[in-house]
Scaffold this motif. Structure first.
Motif, PDB file in Angstrom:
ATOM      1  N   ASN A   1      60.208   3.835 111.816  1.00 30.62           N
ATOM      2  CA  ASN A   1      61.412   4.543 111.665  1.00 30.62           C
ATOM      3  C   ASN A   1      61.548   5.647 112.787  1.00 30.62           C
TER       4      ASN A   1
ATOM      5  N   LYS B   1      63.395  15.234 106.030  1.00 32.82           N
ATOM      6  CA  LYS B   1      63.312  15.317 104.741  1.00 32.82           C
ATOM      7  C   LYS B   1      63.384  16.764 104.502  1.00 32.82           C
TER       8      LYS B   1
ATOM      9  N   TYR C   1      63.810   9.429 113.416  1.00 32.11           N
ATOM     10  CA  TYR C   1      64.550  10.364 112.528  1.00 32.11           C
ATOM     11  C   TYR C   1      65.122  11.596 113.515  1.00 32.11           C
TER      12      TYR C   1
ATOM     13  N   SER D   1      59.966  14.453 112.728  1.00 32.16           N
ATOM     14  CA  SER D   1      59.231  13.497 111.948  1.00 32.16           C
ATOM     15  C   SER D   1      59.920  13.308 110.661  1.00 32.16           C
ATOM     16  N   GLU D   2      59.358  12.331 109.956  1.00 33.54           N
ATOM     17  CA  GLU D   2      60.039  12.036 108.608  1.00 33.54           C
ATOM     18  C   GLU D   2      59.963  13.088 107.789  1.00 33.54           C
ATOM     19  N   ARG D   3      58.957  14.005 107.833  1.00 36.11           N
ATOM     20  CA  ARG D   3      58.707  15.089 107.108  1.00 36.11           C
ATOM     21  C   ARG D   3      59.597  16.443 107.396  1.00 36.11           C
TER      22      ARG D   3
ATOM     23  N   LYS E   1      71.772   5.807 107.915  1.00 29.77           N
ATOM     24  CA  LYS E   1      70.578   4.888 108.363  1.00 29.77           C
ATOM     25  C   LYS E   1      71.017   3.650 109.136  1.00 29.77           C
TER      26      LYS E   1
ATOM     27  N   PHE F   1      63.539   4.588 102.785  1.00 28.75           N
ATOM     28  CA  PHE F   1      62.564   4.988 103.926  1.00 28.75           C
ATOM     29  C   PHE F   1      61.665   4.023 104.244  1.00 28.75           C
TER      30      PHE F   1
END
Length: 140
Positions: free
Chosen positions: A109, A136, A111, A131-133, A73, A30
């Motif tokens: 990045n 994930k 997402y 978001s990245e959160r 990715k 990431f």
């Protein structure tokens, strides 16, 4: 004759569920690149359309077909970027596609979660930026 046909049909149906993505999140870095943008795609792990694959296109180029719970990715050069979630195989005839455009910035990045939006008589793929959160959390 039918005995020879049945294994071929079963093989076709089983292979239709497996995509080109991965289910191992630890295999993906990431860390952002300084001069490129990284795009992360995750297909929700849901029963709806589970036998179908979603074809992911970036700037008109197919980068993979995702099965349920798989992610991918992909690195792009900064600038105008277009995404499309489309039919991945013959099992999805009648499904609609979704597209999304944005300007990718270097070292950033992005997402996305791909999901099948089932209606009463229709259905189709949907691209949602997160978001990245959020990404994930969806993967876990």
């Amino acid at each position: 004759m039918i005995k020879k046909f049945i294994p071929i049909v079963i093989l076709f149906l089983v292979s239709a569920c497996a995509g080109t993505g991965t289910k191992d999140i630890s295999s993906i870095s990431f860390n952002p690149s300084n001069n490129e943008s990284s795009l992360f795609f995750y297909r929700n792990n849901r029963y709806v359309a589970s036998a179908a694959l979603v074809k992911v296109l970036v700037n008109g180029q197919e980068i993979g077909k995702l099965g349920i719970g798989e992610f991918e990715k992909y690195k792009v050069k900064p600038g105008q970027t277009s995404l499309k979630a489309a039919l991945g195989n013959v099992l999805q005839l009648g499904s609609t596609t979704d597209s999304y455009s944005f300007t990718a910035e270097p070292g950033k990045n992005y997402y996305f979660i791909l999901d099948y939006d089932q209606k009463f008589f229709t259905g189709g793929w949907k691209i949602t930026e997160t978001s990245e959160r959020g990404f994930k959390n969806a993967v876990q």
